[in-house]
Write a protein that holds these residues in place. Structure first.
Motif, PDB file in Angstrom:
ATOM      1  N   ARG A 215      -3.591   2.975  -7.109  1.00  0.00           N
ATOM      2  CA  ARG A 215      -3.210   2.240  -8.309  1.00  0.00           C
ATOM      3  C   ARG A 215      -2.087   2.888  -9.089  1.00  0.00           C
ATOM      4  NH1 ARG A 215      -4.728  -2.140  -6.726  1.00  0.00           N
ATOM      5  NH2 ARG A 215      -6.878  -2.286  -6.122  1.00  0.00           N
ATOM      6  N   GLY A 216      -1.194   3.578  -8.427  1.00  0.00           N
ATOM      7  CA  GLY A 216      -0.103   4.235  -9.126  1.00  0.00           C
ATOM      8  C   GLY A 216      -0.506   5.624  -9.593  1.00  0.00           C
ATOM      9  N   ASN A 217       0.294   6.191 -10.460  1.00  0.00           N
ATOM     10  CA  ASN A 217       0.061   7.545 -10.978  1.00  0.00           C
ATOM     11  C   ASN A 217       0.036   8.598  -9.872  1.00  0.00           C
ATOM     12  OD1 ASN A 217      -0.088   6.536 -13.596  1.00  0.00           O
ATOM     13  ND2 ASN A 217      -2.260   6.119 -13.368  1.00  0.00           N
TER      14      ASN A 217
ATOM     15  N   PHE B 168     -13.577   2.749   0.753  1.00  0.00           N
ATOM     16  CA  PHE B 168     -13.051   1.724  -0.141  1.00  0.00           C
ATOM     17  C   PHE B 168     -12.897   2.272  -1.556  1.00  0.00           C
ATOM     18  CE2 PHE B 168     -13.901  -1.578  -3.316  1.00  0.00           C
ATOM     19  CZ  PHE B 168     -12.810  -2.398  -3.085  1.00  0.00           C
ATOM     20  N   HIS B 169     -13.893   2.986  -2.045  1.00  0.00           N
ATOM     21  CA  HIS B 169     -13.852   3.556  -3.388  1.00  0.00           C
ATOM     22  C   HIS B 169     -12.699   4.556  -3.514  1.00  0.00           C
ATOM     23  CE1 HIS B 169     -15.121   6.343  -6.624  1.00  0.00           C
ATOM     24  NE2 HIS B 169     -15.345   5.191  -7.238  1.00  0.00           N
ATOM     25  N   PHE B 170     -12.545   5.416  -2.525  1.00  0.00           N
ATOM     26  CA  PHE B 170     -11.464   6.406  -2.548  1.00  0.00           C
ATOM     27  C   PHE B 170     -10.101   5.725  -2.575  1.00  0.00           C
ATOM     28  CE2 PHE B 170      -8.300   9.007  -0.371  1.00  0.00           C
ATOM     29  CZ  PHE B 170      -8.331  10.148  -1.150  1.00  0.00           C
ATOM     30  N   ARG B 171      -9.908   4.754  -1.689  1.00  0.00           N
ATOM     31  CA  ARG B 171      -8.612   4.088  -1.616  1.00  0.00           C
ATOM     32  C   ARG B 171      -8.339   3.284  -2.883  1.00  0.00           C
ATOM     33  NH1 ARG B 171      -5.243   3.541   2.980  1.00  0.00           N
ATOM     34  NH2 ARG B 171      -5.616   5.384   4.221  1.00  0.00           N
ATOM     35  N   TYR B 172      -9.343   2.576  -3.387  1.00  0.00           N
ATOM     36  CA  TYR B 172      -9.146   1.769  -4.589  1.00  0.00           C
ATOM     37  C   TYR B 172      -8.792   2.656  -5.780  1.00  0.00           C
ATOM     38  CZ  TYR B 172      -9.874  -1.671  -8.219  1.00  0.00           C
ATOM     39  OH  TYR B 172      -9.684  -2.514  -9.290  1.00  0.00           O
ATOM     40  N   LYS B 173      -9.460   3.770  -5.891  1.00  0.00           N
ATOM     41  CA  LYS B 173      -9.241   4.694  -6.998  1.00  0.00           C
ATOM     42  C   LYS B 173      -7.851   5.334  -6.928  1.00  0.00           C
ATOM     43  CE  LYS B 173     -11.516   8.523  -6.878  1.00  0.00           C
ATOM     44  NZ  LYS B 173     -12.532   9.564  -6.881  1.00  0.00           N
TER      45      LYS B 173
ATOM     46  N   CYS C 100       0.832  -1.199   0.000  1.00  0.00           N
ATOM     47  CA  CYS C 100       0.000   0.000   0.000  1.00  0.00           C
ATOM     48  C   CYS C 100       0.872   1.257   0.000  1.00  0.00           C
ATOM     49  CB  CYS C 100      -0.914  -0.010   1.224  1.00  0.00           C
ATOM     50  SG  CYS C 100      -2.251   1.180   1.123  1.00  0.00           S
ATOM     51  N   ILE C 101       0.397   2.297  -0.669  1.00  0.00           N
ATOM     52  CA  ILE C 101       1.135   3.561  -0.690  1.00  0.00           C
ATOM     53  C   ILE C 101       0.817   4.417   0.531  1.00  0.00           C
ATOM     54  CG2 ILE C 101       1.296   3.579  -3.198  1.00  0.00           C
ATOM     55  CD1 ILE C 101      -0.878   5.758  -3.204  1.00  0.00           C
ATOM     56  N   PHE C 102      -0.196   4.013   1.278  1.00  0.00           N
ATOM     57  CA  PHE C 102      -0.598   4.746   2.472  1.00  0.00           C
ATOM     58  C   PHE C 102       0.015   4.103   3.710  1.00  0.00           C
ATOM     59  CE2 PHE C 102      -4.065   5.276  -0.594  1.00  0.00           C
ATOM     60  CZ  PHE C 102      -4.149   6.653  -0.648  1.00  0.00           C
TER      61      PHE C 102
ATOM     62  N   ILE D 187       0.672  13.737  -4.333  1.00  0.00           N
ATOM     63  CA  ILE D 187      -0.528  14.036  -5.118  1.00  0.00           C
ATOM     64  C   ILE D 187      -1.075  12.707  -5.611  1.00  0.00           C
ATOM     65  CG2 ILE D 187      -1.485  15.174  -7.149  1.00  0.00           C
ATOM     66  CD1 ILE D 187       0.773  17.169  -7.017  1.00  0.00           C
ATOM     67  N   LEU D 188      -2.316  12.420  -5.254  1.00  0.00           N
ATOM     68  CA  LEU D 188      -2.967  11.188  -5.664  1.00  0.00           C
ATOM     69  C   LEU D 188      -3.585  11.360  -7.052  1.00  0.00           C
ATOM     70  CD1 LEU D 188      -4.713  10.409  -2.266  1.00  0.00           C
ATOM     71  CD2 LEU D 188      -2.583   9.452  -3.141  1.00  0.00           C
TER      72      LEU D 188
END
Length: 93
Positions: free
Chosen positions: A58-60, A50-55, A24-26, A75-76
């Motif tokens: 994923r990189g970028n 869940f939606h926020f974290r999943y979105k 995880c990046i968090f 920056i997410l």
């Protein structure tokens, strides 16, 4: 439904060893974050978390040193900026 989501997360923890999970990046892993939000704030907020974290997991993402505050930030993909307290240690060091 809340308990179904909590049960699913617990099964994920029990069935998939930590070495096989995505990193995880968090700082607080996505599953622990969603579990805590669902348990404390209910199913709807848990699904939103869940939606926020999943979105955003994923990189970028981009890590930078903010020249104004002189703090490390990220920056997410959703353009949300988070501080170093929420970023995984493995990405900062």
């Amino acid at each position: 439904m809340k308990y179904l989501l909590l049960f699913t997360i617990k099964m994920y923890w029990n069935l998939i060893p930590p070495s096989k999970r995505k990193k995880c990046i968090f700082k607080k892993s996505c599953s622990h974050y969603v579990f805590d939000i669902t348990q404390n704030e209910g199913l709807i907020n848990g699904l939103k978390a869940f939606h926020f974290r999943y979105k955003n997991c994923r990189g970028n993402f981009a890590i930078f040193n903010n020249p104004v505050t002189n703090k490390i930030q990220m920056i997410l993909p959703s353009q949300v900026i988070i501080d170093s307290e929420e970023i995984s240690e493995r990405l900062i060091n």
